[in-house]
Design an enzyme around this catalytic site. Structure first.
Site, PDB file in Angstrom:
ATOM      1  N   PRO A 143      -3.896   0.704   4.895  1.00  0.00           N
ATOM      2  CA  PRO A 143      -2.465   0.884   4.666  1.00  0.00           C
ATOM      3  C   PRO A 143      -2.203   1.797   3.477  1.00  0.00           C
ATOM      4  CG  PRO A 143      -2.934  -1.397   5.149  1.00  0.00           C
ATOM      5  CD  PRO A 143      -4.265  -0.710   5.025  1.00  0.00           C
ATOM      6  N   CYS A 144      -1.184   2.622   3.606  1.00  0.00           N
ATOM      7  CA  CYS A 144      -0.986   3.719   2.654  1.00  0.00           C
ATOM      8  C   CYS A 144       0.104   3.448   1.634  1.00  0.00           C
ATOM      9  CB  CYS A 144      -0.609   4.987   3.421  1.00  0.00           C
ATOM     10  SG  CYS A 144       0.912   4.772   4.375  1.00  0.00           S
ATOM     11  N   GLN A 145       0.734   2.279   1.651  1.00  0.00           N
ATOM     12  CA  GLN A 145       1.906   2.072   0.794  1.00  0.00           C
ATOM     13  C   GLN A 145       1.603   2.271  -0.678  1.00  0.00           C
ATOM     14  OE1 GLN A 145       0.868   0.117   3.216  1.00  0.00           O
ATOM     15  NE2 GLN A 145       2.526  -0.934   4.277  1.00  0.00           N
ATOM     16  N   GLY A 146       0.385   2.024  -1.085  1.00  0.00           N
ATOM     17  CA  GLY A 146       0.072   2.115  -2.501  1.00  0.00           C
ATOM     18  C   GLY A 146      -0.277   3.509  -2.973  1.00  0.00           C
ATOM     19  N   PHE A 147      -0.463   4.452  -2.040  1.00  0.00           N
ATOM     20  CA  PHE A 147      -0.808   5.808  -2.451  1.00  0.00           C
ATOM     21  C   PHE A 147       0.408   6.466  -3.114  1.00  0.00           C
ATOM     22  CE2 PHE A 147      -3.854   5.835   1.368  1.00  0.00           C
ATOM     23  CZ  PHE A 147      -4.801   5.147   0.628  1.00  0.00           C
TER      24      PHE A 147
END
Length: 518
Positions: free
Chosen positions: A95-99
């Site tokens: 999951p990319c939300q933290g990038f």
């Protein structure tokens, strides 16, 4: 068959494509119990027995170890044959939300670290091939002080995710291909969905290549996708809808599951105003396009959409109506200090708008609204009815109904009028039947059905994602508020999934390389 591991598997979109390409999925993992319910149910449908044919691990990847993976897969029917370097391929999309695109982020942000943990599993398992997919934004996303999985070094400062991935994989003995963006619409999916795909192969195996789309094949349209889902005179069949019914994913006997009566077709309940608002959109229009058309052609809102007209009129006059509401409250000795709040006045004005829509002495709905108004005014039904009868002639005096109606007929749409009619939601769009859909998201609210004045069902979204009709999405349909960060209901399961047909062509490329190796 070649053996695959599917991490961050969600409900199983990528897994569907992996199975269609001919792999055995020996291990899969996700941290969502709701996704697990759907995922494991699907494998049961296909005849894949947990603990015999495959293993699903409900876990945060931070807690997942290669020892657990090898222990699990060596307990399956294949025998104690797996060790580091023997698994054919790992698929996954952290999951990319933290990038972070803008500014700096904490390197210890747990969401950033999902990418780190994915690399850690690759290092410890050393599959022959690695597949990672993500949103296109990952191409310019950066990590701050990212810790290597190889040793104690730190990638100091800001570093691009793809640069980190290339460096880490190369030192592990892999070759990472030049990254490509694949559009699902080019591979038989009736949806415009771009995904970044990273493909890597271990240096001792046959190189892998990206799938190539056949531009001569016409796109599958929304009309194609939704065939066979409706009863009565509106029913129709297309090649795509027939294939969805017949199925694409084989069971353990090599035969897809046929389903002519798919689940997940429950429709959302919209009130009359919402349906009238949806009616304003023509196929392919978002709010801006609908407004531009109305400004050119005009709109008979009062005649064609009477309830939406009244609601919009009351909203336009919201501020101007407040003194009249307060004056009548004081006149009836009903006023309380709490009634001066903006929120209370807004909701009361909206309630008066509902009364105006149903101002019929014999209306059961009117009686219900008056009872609700009495509760708001903290008074009797009789006093609430008197309040309404006295105040209604004074409301909407700043922009009268006749003035508003003429404005709309003339296409004179002020920003306030646009917001009153369409609400603040500017990204809503009505799907066009003649082209592919926009990218499916985790909530249905952004899209209006091309043929009906409602949002999509879970099954309709699943069709646009290229899931078989036999694939059942389990758990609650949707969620809201703070629960969105913790729960994975059906709409989220569909919206987050990799389209199975896109996953299939990617997995087939891995299969081709493996077959060439043999």
């Amino acid at each position: 068959m070649p053996y695959a591991i599917d991490l961050f598997c969600g409900a199983g979109g990528f897994s569907e494509g992996i199975l269609q390409a001919g792999f055995d999925i020996i291990f899969s993992s996700d941290k969502s119990p709701m996704a697990e319910e759907t995922y494991t149910n699907r494998h049961q449908q296909l005849g894949l027995i947990e603990g015999v044919d495959t293993h699903f691990e409900l876990a945060d990847i931070k807690e997942l170890t290669s020892d657990k993976i090898f222990q699990s897969i060596n307990s399956l029917k294949y025998g104690n044959i797996f060790e580091k370097g023997t698994v054919d391929v790992i698929f996954g999309g952290p999951p990319c939300q933290g990038f972070s695109r803008l500014g700096k982020r904490d390197s210890k942000d747990p969401r950033n670290m999902l990418f780190h943990e994915y690399l850690r599993i690759i290092k410890d398992v050393m599959p022959r091939y690695v597949v990672m997919e993500n949103v296109t934004g990952i191409l310019d996303m950066q990590m701050l002080d990212f810790p290597s999985v190889l040793d104690n070094r730190i990638y100091e400062g800001q570093n691009l995710v793809q640069s980190i991935l290339r460096n880490e994989l190369e030192e592990l003995g892999y070759t990472l291909l030049d990254v490509q963006v694949l559009n699902a619409a080019n591979f038989g999916v009736p949806q415009q969905r771009n995904r970044v795909v990273f493909l890597a192969y271990r240096n001792d195996v046959t190189p892998i290549e990206y799938p190539e789309s056949d531009n001569d094949i016409p796109c599958v349209t929304v009309y194609d996708a939704l065939g066979d889902l409706y009863d009565g005179g509106f029913n129709y069949e297309t090649d795509y809808s027939l294939q969805s019914q017949l199925g694409r994913t084989p069971n353990v006997n090599g035969h897809p599951i046929v389903n002519v009566n798919p689940s997940n077709m429950e429709t959302s309940k919209h009130d009359d105003i919402v349906m009238q608002r949806f009616s304003l959109y023509q196929q392919g229009e978002n709010r801006a396009k609908a407004v531009n058309r109305i400004q050119l052609e005009g709109l008979e809102l009062q005649r064609d959409y009477p309830n939406l007209f009244i609601e919009s009129l009351f909203q336009l006059n919201g501020k101007a109506n407040q003194p009249h509401i307060l004056k009548q409250l004081k006149k009836q000795d009903l006023f309380q200090e709490s009634f001066k709040s903006e929120r209370w006045l807004q909701f009361t004005n909206r309630q008066l708008g509902l009364l105006s829509m149903n101002d019929n002495d014999n209306s059961v709905v009117r009686q219900h609204i008056l009872k609700s108004l009495a509760l708001r005014l903290k008074t009797s039904f009789e006093d609430a009815e008197l309040f309404w009868n006295e105040v209604k002639s004074h409301l909407n005096s700043e922009i009268t109904g006749d003035k508003f109606s003429k404005m709309l007929r003339d296409g004179d749409l002020t920003p306030a009028a646009i917001e009153a009619i369409f609400t603040k939601k500017s990204i809503r769009v009505r799907l066009s039947q003649v082209t592919v859909s926009p990218t499916m998201v985790t909530l249905p609210d952004d899209y209006i059905h091309p043929f009906f004045n409602r949002v999509l069902t879970v099954r309709e979204m699943a069709r646009l994602q290229s899931f078989d009709d036999s694939f059942e999405f389990l758990g609650k349909r949707t969620t809201g508020g703070d629960k969105r960060a913790k729960e994975t209901p059906q709409f989220t399961q569909v919206g987050n999934a990799v389209p199975p047909l896109l996953a299939k062509v990617i997995a087939e490329q891995v299969m081709t390389a493996i077959n060439q190796q043999q």
